[in-house]
Design an enzyme around this catalytic site. Structure first.
Site, PDB file in Angstrom:
ATOM      1  N   ASP A  67      23.302   4.080  37.234  1.00 40.88           N
ATOM      2  CA  ASP A  67      24.667   4.587  37.094  1.00 40.88           C
ATOM      3  C   ASP A  67      24.898   5.872  37.876  1.00 40.88           C
ATOM      4  O   ASP A  67      23.949   6.475  38.400  1.00 40.88           O
ATOM      5  CB  ASP A  67      24.999   4.801  35.607  1.00 40.88           C
ATOM      6  CG  ASP A  67      23.883   5.504  34.840  1.00 40.88           C
ATOM      7  OD1 ASP A  67      22.990   6.090  35.484  1.00 40.88           O
ATOM      8  OD2 ASP A  67      23.920   5.477  33.599  1.00 40.88           O
ATOM      9  N   ASP A 136      24.472   6.797  21.206  1.00 43.64           N
ATOM     10  CA  ASP A 136      25.330   5.762  20.617  1.00 43.64           C
ATOM     11  C   ASP A 136      24.815   4.358  20.961  1.00 43.64           C
ATOM     12  O   ASP A 136      25.519   3.372  20.793  1.00 43.64           O
ATOM     13  CB  ASP A 136      26.782   5.937  21.089  1.00 43.64           C
ATOM     14  CG  ASP A 136      26.910   5.953  22.611  1.00 43.64           C
ATOM     15  OD1 ASP A 136      25.885   5.719  23.301  1.00 43.64           O
ATOM     16  OD2 ASP A 136      28.025   6.183  23.106  1.00 43.64           O
ATOM     17  N   HIS A 138      23.870   3.380  24.015  1.00 42.90           N
ATOM     18  CA  HIS A 138      24.197   2.901  25.366  1.00 42.90           C
ATOM     19  C   HIS A 138      22.964   2.776  26.250  1.00 42.90           C
ATOM     20  O   HIS A 138      21.964   3.465  26.065  1.00 42.90           O
ATOM     21  CB  HIS A 138      25.307   3.737  26.021  1.00 42.90           C
ATOM     22  CG  HIS A 138      24.937   5.101  26.501  1.00 42.90           C
ATOM     23  ND1 HIS A 138      25.693   6.217  26.245  1.00 42.90           N
ATOM     24  CD2 HIS A 138      23.899   5.545  27.260  1.00 42.90           C
ATOM     25  CE1 HIS A 138      25.148   7.267  26.815  1.00 42.90           C
ATOM     26  NE2 HIS A 138      24.050   6.889  27.429  1.00 42.90           N
ATOM     27  N   GLU A 143      28.703   1.703  27.306  1.00 44.20           N
ATOM     28  CA  GLU A 143      29.036   2.304  26.018  1.00 44.20           C
ATOM     29  C   GLU A 143      29.359   1.216  24.998  1.00 44.20           C
ATOM     30  O   GLU A 143      29.635   0.069  25.368  1.00 44.20           O
ATOM     31  CB  GLU A 143      30.259   3.213  26.196  1.00 44.20           C
ATOM     32  CG  GLU A 143      30.028   4.405  27.134  1.00 44.20           C
ATOM     33  CD  GLU A 143      29.274   5.563  26.472  1.00 44.20           C
ATOM     34  OE1 GLU A 143      28.430   5.306  25.587  1.00 44.20           O
ATOM     35  OE2 GLU A 143      29.534   6.719  26.850  1.00 44.20           O
TER      36      GLU A 143
HETATM   37  C1  GLP Z   1      22.828   9.275  30.120  1.00 43.82           C
HETATM   38  C2  GLP Z   1      22.444   8.147  31.084  1.00 43.82           C
HETATM   39  C3  GLP Z   1      21.598   7.103  30.414  1.00 43.82           C
HETATM   40  C4  GLP Z   1      20.503   7.769  29.624  1.00 43.82           C
HETATM   41  C5  GLP Z   1      21.119   8.588  28.529  1.00 43.82           C
HETATM   42  C6  GLP Z   1      20.105   9.242  27.603  1.00 43.82           C
HETATM   43  O1  GLP Z   1      24.009   9.057  29.447  1.00 43.82           O
HETATM   44  N1  GLP Z   1      23.564   7.508  31.682  1.00 43.82           N
HETATM   45  O2  GLP Z   1      21.078   6.217  31.391  1.00 43.82           O
HETATM   46  O3  GLP Z   1      19.641   6.815  29.088  1.00 43.82           O
HETATM   47  O4  GLP Z   1      21.883   9.601  29.150  1.00 43.82           O
HETATM   48  O5  GLP Z   1      19.743  10.482  28.112  1.00 43.82           O
HETATM   49  P1  GLP Z   1      18.558  11.349  27.608  1.00 43.82           P
HETATM   50  O6  GLP Z   1      17.333  10.697  28.112  1.00 43.82           O
HETATM   51  O7  GLP Z   1      18.793  12.684  28.253  1.00 43.82           O
HETATM   52  O8  GLP Z   1      18.641  11.390  26.133  1.00 43.82           O
END
Ligand code: GLP
Length: 243
Positions: A67, A136, A138, A143
């Protein structure tokens, strides 16, 4: 789902890097789907160390990232392209032209998503897709929704995600409200999916992902239906899951 319970973030990072390393050694020209966020940073550090010690060669690898924030370009230190260059690509011997991230600078969402889908079709299904887990549920930026999206699309970020990700930005107002993300269908077509989850704050959602119903309201729950999904999670993240 195969679940590896590890002690802490350090062990998680080593285990995940070893699984990715095995993939690269078994198939030097593999396609790796990669992720951003704080979860994979330790994994990328370990992969870099393996490259530096001469144990890993990325010269034939292709990477496709999940993404990108809409509106951010590669020079913006909050963009996911910047993150990937900093934490992995500039530290290993992967040719930059083998690395793909959705282009956040394309203002027309249809055009941006079609272009990334073309890239993904050409690369073919990922041999291994690395995933973090949002608070959440995702994956990528898929989402909670009323359906699972198949391919790359533009999403409105939820309030939960904006709050979780604002720590990386100067202020909450700077957090982009939209992103381009690979779809759940594309993620499910990866031959292996590797999810890394760390910390107490993910314990509740991880339990839902593993034991709850498969629902687009918890996007990662669909991984229950993947034939080769691996979860590497630390004790804190698994503290609300009976194994
Ligand atoms: C972002 C990314 C996700 C990632 C998520 C969790 O929103 N788009 O791909 O998995 O954060 O992030 P973290 O690893 O910092 O908790």
């Amino acid at each position: 789902m195969k679940i590896y319970k590890v002690k802490n973030y350090e062990e998680l990072s080593r285990k995940a890097a070893n699984i990715i390393a095995a993939q690269v050694i078994m198939k030097p020209d593999c396609v790796l789907g990669l992720a951003t966020g704080s979860s994979p940073i330790g994994t990328y550090d370990n992969l870099t160390a393996m490259y530096e010690s001469g144990d890993l060669d990325f010269s034939q690898v292709t990477t496709v990232n999940l993404d990108e924030y809409k509106g951010l370009d590669a020079s913006n230190d909050q963009s996911y392209r910047y993150f990937m260059n900093k934490h992995l690509f500039s530290r290993i011997n992967i040719p930059m032209e083998h690395t793909y991230v959705p282009d956040g600078t394309v203002a027309d969402s249809d055009e941006a998503c079609a272009a990334y889908n073309e890239t993904l079709h050409k690369a073919g299904p990922a041999d291994l897709q690395l995933l973090g887990l949002g608070h959440d549920g995702h994956i990528g930026f898929n989402e909670p929704a009323d359906h699972f999206a198949d391919e790359t699309h533009c999403v409105d970020l939820t309030e939960v995600t904006i709050q979780a990700n604002k720590r990386f930005f100067a202020s909450e107002a700077d957090v982009p409200r939209q992103a381009y993300t690979m779809g759940v269908g594309t993620i499910m077509r990866a031959k292996t999916v590797l999810v890394i989850v760390s910390g107490e704050d993910k314990a509740e959602i991880l339990n839902q992902v593993i034991n709850g119903p498969v629902t687009p309201q918890v996007p990662a729950s669909i991984l229950q239906f993947h034939s080769n999904a691996i979860i590497v999670a630390d004790e804190a993240a698994l503290s609300k899951t009976d194994l």
